[in-house]
Structure formats: structure tokens, C-alpha cells
Design a protein around this motif. Sequence first.
Motif, PDB file in Angstrom:
ATOM      1  N   VAL A   1      13.275  21.719  -2.032  1.00  0.00           N
ATOM      2  CA  VAL A   1      13.292  21.107  -0.696  1.00  0.00           C
ATOM      3  C   VAL A   1      12.066  21.461   0.144  1.00  0.00           C
ATOM      4  O   VAL A   1      11.988  21.088   1.317  1.00  0.00           O
ATOM      5  CB  VAL A   1      14.581  21.507   0.068  1.00  0.00           C
ATOM      6  N   SER A   2      11.101  22.160  -0.440  1.00  0.00           N
ATOM      7  CA  SER A   2       9.938  22.612   0.333  1.00  0.00           C
ATOM      8  C   SER A   2       9.085  21.473   0.855  1.00  0.00           C
ATOM      9  O   SER A   2       8.341  21.632   1.832  1.00  0.00           O
ATOM     10  CB  SER A   2       9.072  23.553  -0.518  1.00  0.00           C
ATOM     11  N   VAL A   3       9.182  20.301   0.233  1.00  0.00           N
ATOM     12  CA  VAL A   3       8.353  19.156   0.640  1.00  0.00           C
ATOM     13  C   VAL A   3       8.951  18.412   1.840  1.00  0.00           C
ATOM     14  O   VAL A   3       8.292  17.544   2.415  1.00  0.00           O
ATOM     15  CB  VAL A   3       8.172  18.192  -0.555  1.00  0.00           C
ATOM     16  N   LEU A   4      10.163  18.743   2.249  1.00  0.00           N
ATOM     17  CA  LEU A   4      10.821  18.009   3.337  1.00  0.00           C
ATOM     18  C   LEU A   4      10.011  17.984   4.636  1.00  0.00           C
ATOM     19  O   LEU A   4       9.918  16.925   5.275  1.00  0.00           O
ATOM     20  CB  LEU A   4      12.217  18.585   3.586  1.00  0.00           C
ATOM     21  N   PRO A   5       9.419  19.100   5.089  1.00  0.00           N
ATOM     22  CA  PRO A   5       8.599  19.017   6.310  1.00  0.00           C
ATOM     23  C   PRO A   5       7.421  18.057   6.175  1.00  0.00           C
ATOM     24  O   PRO A   5       7.080  17.351   7.133  1.00  0.00           O
ATOM     25  CB  PRO A   5       8.125  20.464   6.515  1.00  0.00           C
ATOM     26  N   GLN A   6       6.796  18.019   4.990  1.00  0.00           N
ATOM     27  CA  GLN A   6       5.677  17.076   4.776  1.00  0.00           C
ATOM     28  C   GLN A   6       6.157  15.639   4.865  1.00  0.00           C
ATOM     29  O   GLN A   6       5.494  14.788   5.467  1.00  0.00           O
ATOM     30  CB  GLN A   6       5.031  17.329   3.417  1.00  0.00           C
ATOM     31  N   LEU A   7       7.318  15.362   4.309  1.00  0.00           N
ATOM     32  CA  LEU A   7       7.868  14.015   4.387  1.00  0.00           C
ATOM     33  C   LEU A   7       8.245  13.661   5.824  1.00  0.00           C
ATOM     34  O   LEU A   7       8.158  12.499   6.229  1.00  0.00           O
ATOM     35  CB  LEU A   7       9.084  13.883   3.468  1.00  0.00           C
ATOM     36  N   ARG A   8       8.648  14.660   6.588  1.00  0.00           N
ATOM     37  CA  ARG A   8       8.955  14.421   8.003  1.00  0.00           C
ATOM     38  C   ARG A   8       7.700  14.046   8.778  1.00  0.00           C
ATOM     39  O   ARG A   8       7.720  13.150   9.632  1.00  0.00           O
ATOM     40  CB  ARG A   8       9.588  15.673   8.614  1.00  0.00           C
ATOM     41  N   VAL A   9       6.592  14.717   8.474  1.00  0.00           N
ATOM     42  CA  VAL A   9       5.318  14.364   9.103  1.00  0.00           C
ATOM     43  C   VAL A   9       4.944  12.924   8.763  1.00  0.00           C
ATOM     44  O   VAL A   9       4.527  12.146   9.630  1.00  0.00           O
ATOM     45  CB  VAL A   9       4.193  15.332   8.660  1.00  0.00           C
ATOM     46  N   ILE A  10       5.105  12.568   7.495  1.00  0.00           N
ATOM     47  CA  ILE A  10       4.809  11.196   7.060  1.00  0.00           C
ATOM     48  C   ILE A  10       5.712  10.203   7.771  1.00  0.00           C
ATOM     49  O   ILE A  10       5.277   9.133   8.209  1.00  0.00           O
ATOM     50  CB  ILE A  10       4.961  11.086   5.530  1.00  0.00           C
ATOM     51  N   GLN A  11       6.982  10.550   7.903  1.00  0.00           N
ATOM     52  CA  GLN A  11       7.943   9.682   8.585  1.00  0.00           C
ATOM     53  C   GLN A  11       7.566   9.488  10.044  1.00  0.00           C
ATOM     54  O   GLN A  11       7.719   8.404  10.606  1.00  0.00           O
ATOM     55  CB  GLN A  11       9.345  10.285   8.481  1.00  0.00           C
ATOM     56  N   ASN A  12       7.044  10.529  10.665  1.00  0.00           N
ATOM     57  CA  ASN A  12       6.673  10.454  12.086  1.00  0.00           C
ATOM     58  C   ASN A  12       5.391   9.654  12.315  1.00  0.00           C
ATOM     59  O   ASN A  12       5.234   9.009  13.355  1.00  0.00           O
ATOM     60  CB  ASN A  12       6.496  11.864  12.659  1.00  0.00           C
ATOM     61  N   THR A  13       4.472   9.703  11.348  1.00  0.00           N
ATOM     62  CA  THR A  13       3.190   9.018  11.534  1.00  0.00           C
ATOM     63  C   THR A  13       3.201   7.592  10.992  1.00  0.00           C
ATOM     64  O   THR A  13       2.535   6.714  11.550  1.00  0.00           O
ATOM     65  CB  THR A  13       2.058   9.793  10.849  1.00  0.00           C
ATOM     66  N   LYS A  14       3.921   7.376   9.877  1.00  0.00           N
ATOM     67  CA  LYS A  14       4.027   6.067   9.215  1.00  0.00           C
ATOM     68  C   LYS A  14       2.734   5.602   8.551  1.00  0.00           C
ATOM     69  O   LYS A  14       2.733   4.704   7.736  1.00  0.00           O
ATOM     70  CB  LYS A  14       4.500   4.975  10.198  1.00  0.00           C
ATOM     71  N   ILE A  15       1.611   6.205   8.929  1.00  0.00           N
ATOM     72  CA  ILE A  15       0.326   5.869   8.301  1.00  0.00           C
ATOM     73  C   ILE A  15      -0.206   7.132   7.635  1.00  0.00           C
ATOM     74  O   ILE A  15      -0.395   8.152   8.292  1.00  0.00           O
ATOM     75  CB  ILE A  15      -0.684   5.331   9.333  1.00  0.00           C
ATOM     76  N   VAL A  16      -0.430   7.063   6.337  1.00  0.00           N
ATOM     77  CA  VAL A  16      -0.842   8.239   5.575  1.00  0.00           C
ATOM     78  C   VAL A  16      -2.246   8.020   5.042  1.00  0.00           C
ATOM     79  O   VAL A  16      -2.493   7.060   4.302  1.00  0.00           O
ATOM     80  CB  VAL A  16       0.122   8.500   4.396  1.00  0.00           C
TER      81      VAL A  16
END
Length: 276
Positions: free
Chosen positions: A176-191
Motif C-alpha cells: 500500500v506504499s504507493v497510495l499517497p502517490q496515487l492520491r497526488v495523481i488523483q488530485n492533479t489529474k495531469i501527470v
Amino acid sequence: MMKDVKSRIQYVMLWIRRQPQKIKAYLCVVSAMTVLVFLRVIVHDNEYLFLASEAVHAMGISVLIYKLTKEKTCAGLSLKTQELTALYLGVRLYCSFVMAFDLHTLLDSAAFFTTLWVIYMIRLKLRPTYMEDRDNVPIYYVVVPCVVVSSLIHPSTRHHIINRLFWAFCVYLEAVSVLPQLRVIQNTKIVEPFTAHYVFALGIARFLSCAHWILEVLDTRGGLLTALGSGVYGLWPFMVIVSETIQTFILADFCYYYVQSLMGGQLVLRLPSGVV
């Protein structure tokens, strides 16, 4: 010829995108099983899959190093994911030294120290570019459940109880360590490209690791599960496989849109609402 193949792939990706979530999940499972069968046919030593997983993870970290040194920005990266990664790698290194020192210990050591360097760059050198407001998953939301589950379900080998608890903890935390990174991606929507390459590398690495464990269990006819130690109520081997599977499926959705974006020739990945 290449354009024709590319257009067909784009057509298939577009068709998949239009399907309901249940159909997408079914296709994902079928695709994963197909790849597993293919890997079992062509790979004669499952250890190579684990080494390939470590190599792909290293490639992902190399992309981060390039981004931080050449681009001089850490925008889009989650400091918390890097800290969680360093935590589970540090615990796994301890377990390797006291339980089973091997080649993986050296690979984990390289990943651990490079991750510490990434943390140093984000915290100190490139702090002004860090999107702290988007990296808003509290670390204890991830760590505490892993501590609780590891105290309840852990291996029953002959090692000291502390070492067995640490072993279980790093397995769960890695999932589950990647969850914060996915949250950042979810918040920005542009990667941006380098972050997208890094997360995609994590997804591939997790799938290869998951394939290694599943194929190893099949090849040993369950013998590996006994070697891992049954744990409380025999749940520990099951939880190892579940943790590996969770890591893969957490990143599956992102990897799908990454490939779709790549095939479309887009350098910047734009995610639709509801992804990750």
C-alpha cells in the motif's frame, strides 16, 4: 505496417475504455492470467521474475533521479510514498540480514539508499517545487493498519517473534506504499512524463513480483506456502499472495491509461475523473 498495428491497438483501447467497470475488471483478470501462462511457458526459473521486478523498480528510481537532477523539480511526486518505501525497504533489509542474506539484500540496499537520496532532494534541495497540499494522505493512515494486521497475521517460522512481525509488516506496507502517490495523481489529474514513467515502472515491477510468487506456489505444489510458515489460522501464506495481488491491481488502472496515452503519442498523461 506499424501505423496499422498502432491504430488497431488504439481501437482496442478505446473499446475497452467504453466498457462498464465489471467488464474492465474481467478483462484485466483474463489478461493477467494469460500473461501468467505465457511467463510460465517461457521462464524456467521463477527467480528471474523476481530479479526482473527488482530491475524494473531500479529503472523507475533511475527515472526519478533524472527528473530530480536534470529537471530540478519534484512536482507531482509524493514525498510520503518515498518515505513509506524507505521504511519498508529498511525493515526488509533488517529481516534479510537476520533471517536470509542473499542477492536480494544487495538489490534492496541499492534501492533503499537511492530512495533516501530522493527523500533528501524533495525535503531539502527541491522543497519549493514539492506539492505538499496535494500530498495529503497522512502516513499513519497507511502505517497503523499494517502494524495491526502484522500483529494478527504473521509467519510461524522459527525466527524470533520480533523478526516475524517485521517481516509481515514490510510485506503489508509494500502493498500500500504507493497510495499517497496515487492520491497526488488523483488530485492533479495531469501527470508529467517522468512521474508517469516511474509509476508505470512500479506497476510492472509489482506484477512481475506477484507472478513470481504465484508461479512459485504452483511449481512447488504449495510447498512454498509451508516454507513461509502457516501463521495464525494458516492465513499468512494467503496474505502474502493477497498483498502481492493488491499491489498489482492498485496500479492496474493507471497502467492502462499510461499505455493508452503512450499509444496516442501524448507525452503528458491526463486521467479522467474517477481514476486511481
